[in-house]
Design a protein around this motif. Structure first.
Motif, PDB file in Angstrom:
ATOM      1  N   THR A  28       0.826  -1.205   0.000  1.00  0.00           N
ATOM      2  CA  THR A  28       0.000   0.000   0.000  1.00  0.00           C
ATOM      3  C   THR A  28       0.859   1.253   0.000  1.00  0.00           C
TER       4      THR A  28
ATOM      5  N   ASP B 154       3.937   1.580  -1.243  1.00  0.00           N
ATOM      6  CA  ASP B 154       4.502   1.734  -2.587  1.00  0.00           C
ATOM      7  C   ASP B 154       3.457   2.279  -3.562  1.00  0.00           C
ATOM      8  N   GLU B 155       2.257   1.720  -3.507  1.00  0.00           N
ATOM      9  CA  GLU B 155       1.191   2.149  -4.426  1.00  0.00           C
ATOM     10  C   GLU B 155       0.826   3.614  -4.200  1.00  0.00           C
TER      11      GLU B 155
ATOM     12  N   ASP C 172       3.454   6.011  -5.554  1.00  0.00           N
ATOM     13  CA  ASP C 172       3.355   6.079  -7.018  1.00  0.00           C
ATOM     14  C   ASP C 172       2.191   6.973  -7.429  1.00  0.00           C
ATOM     15  N   GLU C 173       1.059   6.821  -6.757  1.00  0.00           N
ATOM     16  CA  GLU C 173      -0.110   7.630  -7.076  1.00  0.00           C
ATOM     17  C   GLU C 173       0.136   9.103  -6.774  1.00  0.00           C
TER      18      GLU C 173
END
Length: 387
Positions: free
Chosen positions: A293, A295-296, A299-300
């Motif tokens: 979560t 990492d995601e 990125d977002e």
């Protein structure tokens, strides 16, 4: 293995046998403070522009996890030191740069809850600050303190643009305040989390900030997170490491403890096996959820603000890790039976330390309510330490 990785591993190996010593000392021993400073471990998330290491947030979680596995109180002291230094990012960069230049090994302790009161002096450049901030982990080895406060005007709280009381965080030298020995507790005894008190001290306005709602003043990837999610990122490795240590200690003890009426160790009991498997699998899943979560979300955030529901996922994953780690420690304590009642049993210390850590305001019922609302799309404006 990088030099930092080898250093962390060596420190963790040394810590594994020092839990009782650190607990008896009631604060982080000087040699560990010196080692952490020498290798920059209190600067893992400090902005690179201020001399921080600029580590990927995932690596910060892993290092806190590894140190917390070795000793929970040390892991807690490490992560809290990083949080204190990280929040310098909300000061004007030139001001923060001067603070760090004057104190290359700066370490900030204290609390951001607005428990103080500050009145702007006639010169318009200083606040007169008084307050008492409890649970200031690491205050005995910190050179600077921070304390949240409400700005007072004509004897009443000043109103901000949102219609609420204006709240700020002040940074001041430890020598300007005093500590009160309050840290006589059930868990995390080795963190020196005493109260700090300021009695009418003068604080330059430029040494105050408002991290509750606005963004940091640096563009490191980790500072795309809100202050609250940055706080939780630093906290995330703690329950993962301590929960895993509790399960491993229980496994070790159950391999030597005999079942009543049997020559076999208790580890051969299918009930114990399935309990260890269940809690271990849950902990592994919680760890993957936190790291994935994180990492995601980063990125977002690199592509733009994904909105409150997406940002709330990270906070929710860390709360879940805390609950899962605490459940693992409680299971380890229960499986070890009466032997776990002894103070020198590492499983008992893991259980006490995780229960104590769970009392942090970041894991409170109010925090959970805010996160749940954000996940459901019910948060539409910035909130106090919102996700």
């Amino acid at each position: 293995m990088s030099g930092l990785d080898a250093t962390v591993t060596a420190l963790a190996e040394d810590l594994a046998a020092r839990g009782a010593e650190i607990e008896a000392h009631r604060t982080l021993p000087d040699d560990l403070v010196s080692a952490f400073k020498k290798h920059g471990l209190f600067r893992m998330v400090m902005p690179k522009g201020l001399g921080g290491l600029g580590l990927p947030p995932r690596r910060v979680v892993e290092i806190v996890e590894e140190i917390s596995y070795a000793d929970a109180a040390t892991g807690w002291s490490l992560l809290i030191g990083n949080i204190g230094n990280a929040f310098l990012a909300w000061l004007d960069p030139a001001v923060a740069e001067k603070l760090v230049a004057d104190q290359p090994d700066i370490l900030v302790a204290g609390g951001q809850a607005p428990l103080g009161q500050g009145t702007l002096e006639p010169d318009g450049r200083h606040y007169r600050l008084s307050g008492r901030w409890p649970f200031a982990s690491g205050c005995l080895h910190s050179s600077w303190y921070m304390g949240g406060f409400i700005v007072m005007e004509d004897g009443r709280p000043k109103t901000d643009a949102r219609g609420g009381p204006e709240m700020r965080v002040a940074y001041f030298p430890a020598s300007a305040a005093r500590t009160v020995d309050t840290w006589h507790v059930a868990g995390l005894r080795g963190t020196g989390s005493h109260d700090i008190v300021a009695d009418g001290i003068r604080v330059p306005v430029e040494h105050t900030s408002v991290p509750y709602f606005g963004p940091a003043r640096h563009d490191d990837p980790v500072y795309r997170l809100t202050a609250y999610n940055l706080l939780l990122t630093c906290l995330a490795g703690f329950p993962l490491g301590v929960g895993r240590r509790a399960l491993d200690e229980a496994d070790r003890q159950l391999r030597t403890k005999r079942r009543i009426g049997s020559d076999q160790p208790q580890i051969h009991d299918p009930l114990f096996q399935t309990e260890l498997m269940a809690r271990g699998t849950e902990l592994d899943a919680a760890r993957r959820q936190v790291l994935g979560t994180l990492d995601e979300l980063l990125d977002e955030l690199a592509a733009g603000d994904p909105g409150y529901p997406r940002r709330a996922r990270l906070a929710a994953s860390v709360l879940h890790a805390l609950d899962t780690g605490r459940a693992a420690a409680m299971t380890g304590f229960r499986l070890c039976g009466a032997a776990a009642l002894h103070d020198d049993n590492p499983v008992q210390r893991c259980m006490r330390d995780l229960v104590a850590g769970a009392q942090h305001v970041a894991f409170s019922a109010d925090s959970r309510r805010r996160i749940a609302g954000a996940l459901l799309g019910l948060q539409t404006t910035p909130l106090f330490f919102g996700v």
